[in-house]
Design a protein around this motif. Structure first.
Motif, PDB file in Angstrom:
ATOM      1  N   LYS A  98       0.816  -1.206   0.000  1.00  0.00           N
ATOM      2  CA  LYS A  98       0.000   0.000   0.000  1.00  0.00           C
ATOM      3  C   LYS A  98       0.855   1.263   0.000  1.00  0.00           C
ATOM      4  O   LYS A  98       0.378   2.339  -0.348  1.00  0.00           O
ATOM      5  CB  LYS A  98      -0.933  -0.005   1.204  1.00  0.00           C
ATOM      6  N   GLY A  99       2.092   1.157   0.399  1.00  0.00           N
ATOM      7  CA  GLY A  99       2.985   2.305   0.421  1.00  0.00           C
ATOM      8  C   GLY A  99       4.417   1.865   0.221  1.00  0.00           C
ATOM      9  O   GLY A  99       4.737   0.681   0.257  1.00  0.00           O
ATOM     10  N   LYS A 126       8.825   3.553   0.330  1.00  0.00           N
ATOM     11  CA  LYS A 126       9.740   4.659   0.584  1.00  0.00           C
ATOM     12  C   LYS A 126      11.060   4.353  -0.118  1.00  0.00           C
ATOM     13  O   LYS A 126      11.442   3.187  -0.297  1.00  0.00           O
ATOM     14  CB  LYS A 126       9.971   4.836   2.086  1.00  0.00           C
ATOM     15  N   GLU A 178       0.083  12.924   4.006  1.00  0.00           N
ATOM     16  CA  GLU A 178       0.825  11.841   4.634  1.00  0.00           C
ATOM     17  C   GLU A 178       0.771  11.926   6.161  1.00  0.00           C
ATOM     18  O   GLU A 178       0.859  10.907   6.857  1.00  0.00           O
ATOM     19  CB  GLU A 178       2.282  11.871   4.158  1.00  0.00           C
ATOM     20  N   ARG A 231      -5.185  14.607  -0.524  1.00  0.00           N
ATOM     21  CA  ARG A 231      -4.710  13.611  -1.479  1.00  0.00           C
ATOM     22  C   ARG A 231      -5.214  13.900  -2.885  1.00  0.00           C
ATOM     23  O   ARG A 231      -4.467  13.791  -3.859  1.00  0.00           O
ATOM     24  CB  ARG A 231      -5.175  12.205  -1.078  1.00  0.00           C
ATOM     25  N   HIS A 262       6.114  11.591  -3.871  1.00  0.00           N
ATOM     26  CA  HIS A 262       5.068  11.515  -2.841  1.00  0.00           C
ATOM     27  C   HIS A 262       3.945  10.581  -3.290  1.00  0.00           C
ATOM     28  O   HIS A 262       3.492   9.725  -2.518  1.00  0.00           O
ATOM     29  CB  HIS A 262       4.508  12.910  -2.560  1.00  0.00           C
ATOM     30  N   GLY A 281       4.878   6.992  -3.112  1.00  0.00           N
ATOM     31  CA  GLY A 281       4.937   6.522  -1.730  1.00  0.00           C
ATOM     32  C   GLY A 281       3.585   6.100  -1.189  1.00  0.00           C
ATOM     33  O   GLY A 281       3.503   5.227  -0.320  1.00  0.00           O
ATOM     34  N   TRP A 282       2.496   6.712  -1.707  1.00  0.00           N
ATOM     35  CA  TRP A 282       1.155   6.339  -1.258  1.00  0.00           C
ATOM     36  C   TRP A 282       0.640   5.090  -1.947  1.00  0.00           C
ATOM     37  O   TRP A 282      -0.047   4.275  -1.343  1.00  0.00           O
ATOM     38  CB  TRP A 282       0.146   7.442  -1.564  1.00  0.00           C
ATOM     39  N   ASN A 283       0.956   4.991  -3.253  1.00  0.00           N
ATOM     40  CA  ASN A 283       0.335   3.948  -4.072  1.00  0.00           C
ATOM     41  C   ASN A 283       1.261   3.586  -5.222  1.00  0.00           C
ATOM     42  O   ASN A 283       1.182   4.170  -6.304  1.00  0.00           O
ATOM     43  CB  ASN A 283      -1.007   4.436  -4.612  1.00  0.00           C
ATOM     44  N   GLY A 306       8.832  -1.449   0.216  1.00  0.00           N
ATOM     45  CA  GLY A 306       7.535  -1.369   0.853  1.00  0.00           C
ATOM     46  C   GLY A 306       7.179  -2.717   1.433  1.00  0.00           C
ATOM     47  O   GLY A 306       7.212  -3.738   0.729  1.00  0.00           O
TER      48      GLY A 306
END
Length: 790
Positions: free
Chosen positions: A34-35, A37, A298, A306, A362, A365-367, A439
């Motif tokens: 789901k995320g 980095k 975030e 978002r 960014h 990093g979310w999806n 992730g």
């Protein structure tokens, strides 16, 4: 986010499996986390490539800069004796100080990317100096920005903030109470301090940032919401991101409240409603606002925070971007899908792409989605690499895409401290930052850049070996794996590669799952295992959104350009066009391993060699081509060439051009105005002056008969104004529905007595009482044709 690329990959999945000889895993549940980095920049070391060279060239440039010269105003306005002479250019203007913030970030990033200890030593020295200046002021404020008073004197810019707190707010697009985008400059300083704290471990940098934050907490607390919006009408960079990051590191809710209050309703509300109202907006003023909003999402999880960044990214990359990944013409967005109408000498400001890559990170990093890194790779390779000169270390402001236009690079030293010099020194400090991500248990391979890397989660040391984008194969090897075992590795399959890509492990086919642009390999990994990805680098003709017959040539992810010769040679021929039905058949590789091709028989007026666009540092290029069939070409070439000739003629005879209503041209021409406002209409920027006001600016001149040309909207209501040159009236202009539905160009002969022995003149537009001057949508000085006299 559903994209055309995702649909292509989905449709190609079975063919990909069949061609690769691998087993396609079927799954209904998502295998992607789901995320994600990025692996820390300090865990990446670049191996020889153009990216590694860029980092080293940039490191040398950073070490040649003088911290004391960049600190000049910080010390001067704090009542301390400066230790170095102030730099010129923007650092001697009211935006002074923005470069130091970039410089701090670049030093910290260089330390992380290369391990260079001197980079942090310099950054730490600067922080000590800032702390001293901040202590001397005693208010928490520290800064170098300047303010030009109404009497013309230039003073410490800090004096605007008590005025603002008292309700005296004079806010324009780029001027706030006589200072040039002051909150933008403040944001850059915050960002630099936060980077030094994070990457050099300097906690004093955070203390300086918190004290500075406290100063602006008091400034903003004095404003009601209407006043806050007035202030935010002036460019403020990503100041919301800075306060969000201070909150993230301290947990103090006061900083979150400030970050959420730094919200430009006029710009961000339509984006949150998924409305594209970007046309005629200054592009780089907006992108950092969305980065800040993304950082807030975030931290808070709020949906509106978002939606706006996601929609903005989709809109800009899908409808407002050029083939190299950059955006904006003369710094401004045009209407969606009108790129073909804006292929000019002023395309693709580097700052915009620097910030778009940040925003892309960014969103990923979310999806995690391969489409995001398809864009990232395109812009990183073709725009960012093009923006640094590999010999001089100079940076571009714009990366021009108009045929035959030479790039202009800063001359490192005294007078080149544009915004894009600042983002340039950052961009080329961190080319390894987005190669690998992780992730949950998964390792992502997102960019194919030669490097060595550590993945601490598995105690892994890895080598990524590739000649991409010139060669098709990329190989990832686990040289050391302290924690072997079962985990997934996701390798991005570029959208343009589709079913043509192949993957193997240790030279053999393996089962993979295809999802959102990734080939996911899940198995028991051990030390010495290697993954090989082969992406055939075939040529493609890429049409332009909204204008299918305006095309570019792409080699894998790499944009190619026709080589039109060295910059020293003027480009004086017509723009080349492509004619034929099977254009790619005419391309022959001359050095395929370097992306060099020759096109024979399809280019008019003659054959051309195609090379990687980014590498055209000292060459003139053609990137976009009008495409014709043979019958179309025969029918249209006369008109096509006539229009090209007309445009070339006016360009050749031009002495100076003024783009009114736009930040940098107005500053370059020293525009001064009263009761005057920038306007946009029918996709063009301009400026007017109301009754009792005026606007005036410098224009270059040369000996001989000259013409001053001004552009107006042909459907204006009745208005009258004077046009003056050096305070001598040369015309009274009356506008009244002269040509509804079109812009008009009106020419004024310049008396030679006004220009004799001068290099520039002062042009003024002054309305009659009760009337308006303009709007004027551009001014040009050009030489009269031979045989005419002024």
């Amino acid at each position: 986010m559903t994209t055309r690329r995702m649909l292509l990959i989905g449709a190609a999945a079975s063919a990909f499996a069949a061609r690769s000889g691998i087993t396609l895993a079927q799954t209904s549940a998502s295998r992607l986390p789901k995320g994600a980095k990025p692996l820390p920049l300090s865990d990446i070391r670049l191996l020889p490539s153009d990216y590694a060279s860029a980092v080293e060239i940039n490191r040398g440039y950073l070490m040649r800069l003088s911290p004391d010269r960049l600190l000049h105003n910080f010390r001067l306005y704090a009542g301390l004796e400066p230790k170095g002479e102030i730099y010129g250019g923007w650092e001697s203007d009211t935006i002074a100080g923005h470069t130091l913030g970039h410089y701090l970030s670049a030093l910290a990033l260089t330390h992380a990317q290369t391990g260079d200890e001197e980079a942090c030593e310099r950054a730490n020295y600067i922080v000590d100096e800032l702390a001293l200046a901040q202590e001397k002021r005693g208010t928490g404020y520290v800064g170098a920005l300047q303010r030009k008073r109404k009497d013309g004197s230039v003073v410490d810019g800090e004096e605007i903030f008590p005025e603002i707190m008292g309700g005296d707010i004079r806010s324009g697009g780029f001027d706030l109470n006589g200072a040039w985008s002051p909150l933008y400059t403040v944001h850059k300083l915050f960002a630099g301090l936060l980077d030094v704290q994070a990457l050099c471990g300097n906690d004093k940098a955070m203390k300086v940032a918190i004290a500075l934050g406290g100063y602006f907490e008091r400034v903003f607390a004095a404003l009601d919401e209407a006043q806050m919006q007035e202030v935010l009408a002036c460019e403020y960079g990503g100041l919301n991101e800075s306060f969000a990051e201070i909150y993230a590191r301290t947990g103090d809710m006061r900083w979150l409240r400030i970050a959420e209050r730094i919200y430009d309703n006029k710009i961000l509300d339509p984006l949150a409603e998924r409305k594209d109202e970007l046309a005629n907006l200054h592009a780089n003023t907006q992108v950092p606002k969305l980065i800040g909003l993304a950082r807030l999402h975030e931290l808070t999880g709020k949906e509106a925070q978002r939606v706006a960044p996601s929609f903005f990214w989709e809109t800009v990359t899908g409808h407002h971007s050029y083939v190299i990944g950059g955006n904006a013409d003369r710094e401004y967005f045009s209407a969606p899908d009108t790129i073909a109408q804006h292929i000019t000498e002023q395309t693709c400001e580097h700052c915009n792409t620097y910030n778009m890559l940040k925003l892309t990170g960014h969103l990923f990093g979310w999806n995690p989605d391969g489409a995001l890194f398809d864009y990232y790779e395109r812009a990183h390779l073709n725009h960012v690499l093009a923006a640094q000169h590999p010999r001089t270390a100079g940076f571009t402001y714009m990366t021009p895409l108009m045929t035959g236009t030479a790039r202009e690079y800063s001359k490192p030293g005294e007078d080149a401290f544009w915004c894009c010099v600042g983002t340039g020194m950052e961009s080329h400090s961190k080319h390894g930052e987005a190669i690998f991500w992780e992730g949950e248990r998964m390792l992502f391979v997102n960019l194919f850049i030669p490097c060595e890397a550590r993945w601490k989660t598995r105690g892994a040391e890895m080598t990524l070996d590739t000649s991409y984008p010139f060669g098709p194969e990329t190989r990832l090897t686990f040289d050391r794996l302290a924690k072997p075992g079962h985990f997934p590795v996701a390798v991005r399959i570029p959208g343009w590669a589709g079913a043509a890509a192949t993957i193997s492990v240790n030279g053999k086919p393996v089962p993979v799952a295809m999802e959102r642009g990734y080939a996911i390999i899940e198995r028991n990994w051990k030390e010495g295992d290697s993954i090989a990805l082969v992406t055939p680098l075939e040529l493609r003709i890429e049409p332009t959104a909204g204008a299918a017959n305006t095309v570019a040539v792409v080699h894998g992810p790499m944009v190619l350009a026709a080589d039109l010769g060295p910059v020293e040679d003027e480009f004086e021929t017509v723009d080349p066009a492509m004619v034929g039905t099977d254009l790619l058949a005419a391309f022959t590789p001359l050095a395929g391993d370097r992306g060099i091709y020759e096109a024979k028989g399809v280019i008019r007026p003659g054959d051309l060699q195609f090379v990687p666009f980014y590498s055209q540092y000292n060459r003139r290029s053609a990137v976009y081509f009008r495409r014709f069939t043979e019958p179309q070409w025969k029918a249209q070439q006369a008109a096509f060439r006539a229009e090209q000739a007309r445009a070339k003629d006016i360009a050749v005879r031009s002495v100076d051009v003024m783009h009114l209503g736009e930040m940098q041209p107005e500053r370059d021409h020293d525009l001064v105005s009263e009761i005057s406002y920038p306007v946009t209409y029918r996709g063009r920027n301009g400026r007017d002056a109301r009754s009792g006001g005026f606007f005036e600016f410098d224009m270059k001149v040369k000996p001989g008969p000259l013409i001053l040309q001004a552009s107006y909207w042909g459907g204006e209501r009745s208005r009258d104004f004077d046009v003056l040159v050096d305070d001598v009236k040369i015309a009274t202009q009356h506008l009244e529905q002269d040509k509804p539905g079109a812009f008009i160009d009106i020419e004024y002969r310049l008396p030679q007595a006004l220009t004799k022995d001068k290099q520039q003149v002062r042009v003024k537009f002054r309305p009659h009482d009760g009337s308006t001057a303009g709007p004027v949508f551009g001014v040009r000085v050009f030489t009269a044709k031979p045989g005419t006299a002024a």
